[in-house]
Design an enzyme around this catalytic site. Sequence first.
Site, PDB file in Angstrom:
ATOM      1  N   GLY A 167       3.018  -9.177  -8.752  1.00  0.00           N
ATOM      2  CA  GLY A 167       3.550 -10.422  -9.067  1.00  0.00           C
ATOM      3  C   GLY A 167       3.532 -11.316 -10.346  1.00  0.00           C
ATOM      4  O   GLY A 167       4.114 -12.329 -10.584  1.00  0.00           O
ATOM      5  N   ALA A 210       2.405   1.712  -8.702  1.00  0.00           N
ATOM      6  CA  ALA A 210       4.063   1.659  -8.786  1.00  0.00           C
ATOM      7  C   ALA A 210       4.651   0.671  -7.710  1.00  0.00           C
ATOM      8  O   ALA A 210       3.914   0.646  -6.788  1.00  0.00           O
ATOM      9  CB  ALA A 210       4.471   3.142  -8.502  1.00  0.00           C
ATOM     10  N   GLY A 211       5.629   0.186  -8.126  1.00  0.00           N
ATOM     11  CA  GLY A 211       6.393  -0.390  -7.088  1.00  0.00           C
ATOM     12  C   GLY A 211       7.903  -0.144  -7.472  1.00  0.00           C
ATOM     13  O   GLY A 211       8.508  -0.776  -8.453  1.00  0.00           O
ATOM     14  N   HIS A 212       8.557   0.380  -6.361  1.00  0.00           N
ATOM     15  CA  HIS A 212       9.931   0.849  -6.439  1.00  0.00           C
ATOM     16  C   HIS A 212      10.743   0.193  -5.542  1.00  0.00           C
ATOM     17  O   HIS A 212      10.451   0.082  -4.334  1.00  0.00           O
ATOM     18  CB  HIS A 212      10.127   2.252  -6.480  1.00  0.00           C
ATOM     19  CG  HIS A 212       9.617   2.989  -7.572  1.00  0.00           C
ATOM     20  ND1 HIS A 212       9.464   4.527  -7.472  1.00  0.00           N
ATOM     21  CD2 HIS A 212       8.977   2.677  -8.639  1.00  0.00           C
ATOM     22  CE1 HIS A 212       8.950   4.777  -8.594  1.00  0.00           C
ATOM     23  NE2 HIS A 212       8.606   3.714  -9.261  1.00  0.00           N
ATOM     24  N   THR A 213      11.694  -0.854  -5.862  1.00  0.00           N
ATOM     25  CA  THR A 213      12.447  -1.757  -5.142  1.00  0.00           C
ATOM     26  C   THR A 213      13.771  -0.937  -4.866  1.00  0.00           C
ATOM     27  O   THR A 213      14.548  -0.661  -5.921  1.00  0.00           O
ATOM     28  CB  THR A 213      12.803  -3.081  -5.743  1.00  0.00           C
ATOM     29  OG1 THR A 213      11.335  -3.598  -6.014  1.00  0.00           O
ATOM     30  CG2 THR A 213      13.279  -4.218  -5.016  1.00  0.00           C
ATOM     31  N   LYS A 241       4.228 -12.171 -14.216  1.00  0.00           N
ATOM     32  CA  LYS A 241       5.147 -12.361 -15.096  1.00  0.00           C
ATOM     33  C   LYS A 241       5.492 -11.233 -16.097  1.00  0.00           C
ATOM     34  O   LYS A 241       4.522 -11.112 -16.699  1.00  0.00           O
ATOM     35  CB  LYS A 241       5.229 -13.815 -15.583  1.00  0.00           C
ATOM     36  CG  LYS A 241       6.564 -14.541 -16.217  1.00  0.00           C
ATOM     37  CD  LYS A 241       6.454 -15.883 -16.536  1.00  0.00           C
ATOM     38  CE  LYS A 241       7.535 -16.395 -17.237  1.00  0.00           C
ATOM     39  NZ  LYS A 241       7.656 -17.647 -17.879  1.00  0.00           N
ATOM     40  N   THR A 282       6.588  -6.120  -9.260  1.00  0.00           N
ATOM     41  CA  THR A 282       6.571  -5.693  -7.692  1.00  0.00           C
ATOM     42  C   THR A 282       5.431  -5.676  -7.096  1.00  0.00           C
ATOM     43  O   THR A 282       5.223  -6.050  -5.909  1.00  0.00           O
ATOM     44  CB  THR A 282       7.293  -4.366  -7.567  1.00  0.00           C
ATOM     45  OG1 THR A 282       8.328  -4.505  -8.326  1.00  0.00           O
ATOM     46  CG2 THR A 282       7.830  -4.278  -5.990  1.00  0.00           C
ATOM     47  N   GLN A 328       5.879   4.624 -13.357  1.00  0.00           N
ATOM     48  CA  GLN A 328       5.249   3.992 -14.454  1.00  0.00           C
ATOM     49  C   GLN A 328       6.311   4.508 -15.829  1.00  0.00           C
ATOM     50  O   GLN A 328       7.499   4.665 -15.384  1.00  0.00           O
ATOM     51  CB  GLN A 328       3.922   4.042 -14.951  1.00  0.00           C
ATOM     52  CG  GLN A 328       2.966   3.494 -14.195  1.00  0.00           C
ATOM     53  CD  GLN A 328       2.430   4.273 -13.127  1.00  0.00           C
ATOM     54  OE1 GLN A 328       2.494   5.413 -12.904  1.00  0.00           O
ATOM     55  NE2 GLN A 328       2.489   3.615 -11.684  1.00  0.00           N
ATOM     56  N   ASP A 331       9.281  -0.655 -14.855  1.00  0.00           N
ATOM     57  CA  ASP A 331      10.196  -1.432 -14.285  1.00  0.00           C
ATOM     58  C   ASP A 331      11.586  -1.483 -14.943  1.00  0.00           C
ATOM     59  O   ASP A 331      12.437  -2.389 -14.882  1.00  0.00           O
ATOM     60  CB  ASP A 331       9.466  -3.043 -14.592  1.00  0.00           C
ATOM     61  CG  ASP A 331       8.065  -2.890 -14.112  1.00  0.00           C
ATOM     62  OD1 ASP A 331       7.582  -2.520 -13.015  1.00  0.00           O
ATOM     63  OD2 ASP A 331       7.154  -3.536 -14.979  1.00  0.00           O
ATOM     64  N   LYS A 387      14.003   2.150 -11.689  1.00  0.00           N
ATOM     65  CA  LYS A 387      13.777   3.471 -11.110  1.00  0.00           C
ATOM     66  C   LYS A 387      14.296   3.739  -9.826  1.00  0.00           C
ATOM     67  O   LYS A 387      14.924   4.593  -9.320  1.00  0.00           O
ATOM     68  CB  LYS A 387      12.303   4.303 -11.586  1.00  0.00           C
ATOM     69  CG  LYS A 387      12.053   4.463 -13.002  1.00  0.00           C
ATOM     70  CD  LYS A 387      10.930   5.311 -13.135  1.00  0.00           C
ATOM     71  CE  LYS A 387       9.715   4.435 -12.853  1.00  0.00           C
ATOM     72  NZ  LYS A 387       9.305   3.260 -13.921  1.00  0.00           N
TER      73      LYS A 387
HETATM   74  P1  IMP Z   1      -3.039   0.757 -13.988  1.00  0.00           P
HETATM   75  O1  IMP Z   1      -2.158   1.967 -13.933  1.00  0.00           O
HETATM   76  O2  IMP Z   1      -3.315  -0.021 -12.750  1.00  0.00           O
HETATM   77  O3  IMP Z   1      -4.520   1.506 -14.474  1.00  0.00           O
HETATM   78  O4  IMP Z   1      -2.505  -0.265 -15.176  1.00  0.00           O
HETATM   79  C1  IMP Z   1      -2.522   0.178 -16.560  1.00  0.00           C
HETATM   80  C2  IMP Z   1      -1.231  -0.268 -17.280  1.00  0.00           C
HETATM   81  O5  IMP Z   1       0.045   0.164 -16.522  1.00  0.00           O
HETATM   82  C3  IMP Z   1      -1.319  -1.906 -17.024  1.00  0.00           C
HETATM   83  O6  IMP Z   1      -0.725  -2.545 -18.106  1.00  0.00           O
HETATM   84  C4  IMP Z   1      -0.218  -2.147 -15.912  1.00  0.00           C
HETATM   85  O7  IMP Z   1       0.578  -3.247 -15.787  1.00  0.00           O
HETATM   86  C5  IMP Z   1       0.549  -0.868 -16.017  1.00  0.00           C
HETATM   87  N1  IMP Z   1       1.422  -0.470 -14.942  1.00  0.00           N
HETATM   88  C6  IMP Z   1       0.884   0.240 -14.148  1.00  0.00           C
HETATM   89  N2  IMP Z   1       1.707   0.896 -13.157  1.00  0.00           N
HETATM   90  C7  IMP Z   1       2.981   0.151 -13.719  1.00  0.00           C
HETATM   91  C8  IMP Z   1       4.595  -0.128 -13.057  1.00  0.00           C
HETATM   92  O8  IMP Z   1       4.685   0.582 -11.974  1.00  0.00           O
HETATM   93  N3  IMP Z   1       5.297  -0.535 -13.739  1.00  0.00           N
HETATM   94  C9  IMP Z   1       4.828  -1.152 -14.777  1.00  0.00           C
HETATM   95  N4  IMP Z   1       3.677  -1.256 -15.510  1.00  0.00           N
HETATM   96  C10 IMP Z   1       2.682  -0.593 -14.646  1.00  0.00           C
END
Ligand code: IMP
Length: 427
Positions: free
Chosen positions: A300, A39-42, A302, A297, A222, A13, A16
């Site tokens: 949701g 992943a969530g890329h805005t 916090k 993203t 990530q 977050d 990127k």
């Molecule tokens: P998973 O990737 O769903 O297995 O989650 C493992 C950990 O990675 C958790 O703490 C998630 O919140 C974190 N995580 C996974 N993808 C993202 C991302 O794109 N941004 C921030 N944290 C992420």
Amino acid sequence: MANVTVIGAQWGDEGKGKIIDWLCNRADMVVRFQGGNNAGHTIVVGNQTYKLSLLPSGVVQGKRSIIGNGVVVDPWSLLEEIARVGQAGLRITPDILVLAENAVLVLPLHRELDAMREEAASQKLGTTKRGIGPAYEDKVGRRALRAIDLTDLGALPAKLERLLAHHNVLRRGFGQKEVNAGALLKSLSEIAPKIVPFIGSSWRELHAARTAGKRVLFEGAQAVLLDIDHGTYPFVTSSNTVAGQAAAGAGIGPREIGTVLGIVKSYTTRVGEGPFPTELKDAIGEKLGERGREFGTVTGRKRRCGWFDTVLVRQTVITGGVDGIALTKLDVLDGFDEIKVCTGYNLDGKMLDHLPAGANAQARLTPVYETLEGWKESTHGARSWAELPANAIKYVRRVEELVRAPVALLSTSPDRDDTIMVRDPFI
Ligand code: IMP
């Protein structure tokens, strides 16, 4: 070499999406090499906001975009995303998007297992429950379905049987119903004709791009502190997120990944569980979260917020292979009287200049801070050094010094154009 690899250098977050979109202008092709729809890329372009999850950010500018073999792909989610961005005016056709034939598929049973485990665990990991971990487990367990399997539906029942033999044991252990093989086969057969046109070869695409002298942007998801090897294990994701993964996860040699840009937020956030030495559970943490709009993203949730941790970033610069950093969300720090940066840790009375490997030690760290003067002026939307207040420049320079990597880009708002280029990463 004119390629660039972008990775997150904190816990994700970092912004990127915006930086990748900005760099896309200068690239011919964009490749995702790990992760999935966790992943969530805005990306914000004028009044339009695009929220991408599996699609490489190159699709926004119509650049050839590859979902590499290192990505785990939920095909239903991919189709939904294609439909969603289609409503926002982006037409995703096989001319633009290629899905690596050897990318592993995420199935509903992976999502269900992810959720079952999180619910049953006394110490939760805080995953996104998208089935990412279970899908990677099946990949290394050599029982996963891959994109290419959708092109040979006749062979699917035997592959599914092998996969379900494993999953049904787990499901029985959780007191859950076994997977309905017939229903899964039917829904895979239904989506296959929609996915198959996108299937291609990531390594051949890249080889052709290289031969033609094209510029490639490798898009990480990530971040290094969530890397399965180099992150805060076990509170990590299930893939390698370091730049080295760009080569393995796309099908090119390690010398081809080009300049590595680490994306770093001007403070620190984390979503999900796990150690976070500079976390602020006070009014300052709340203020950072509000001003930075720190909500996930994807889920949701916090985000937890804290001061910039230079110890962590110095380490991820090394383990991630970072050549330069893009410092984002500088404007969120506007108006603070003073700004702290963590320069070391105290662990049971001993000073440390790195993150210890053990989760228990990580949880007991007390940060040691250096205090810098804040600035009252707004940096929001600044597009040149000259527009930055002297103390903001001092902050940036001190960060560079402490993390031991030069700042290549500075971002001062979510908008694409509110970016200051200090050094061109493509050179
Ligand atoms: P998973 O990737 O769903 O297995 O989650 C493992 C950990 O990675 C958790 O703490 C998630 O919140 C974190 N995580 C996974 N993808 C993202 C991302 O794109 N941004 C921030 N944290 C992420």
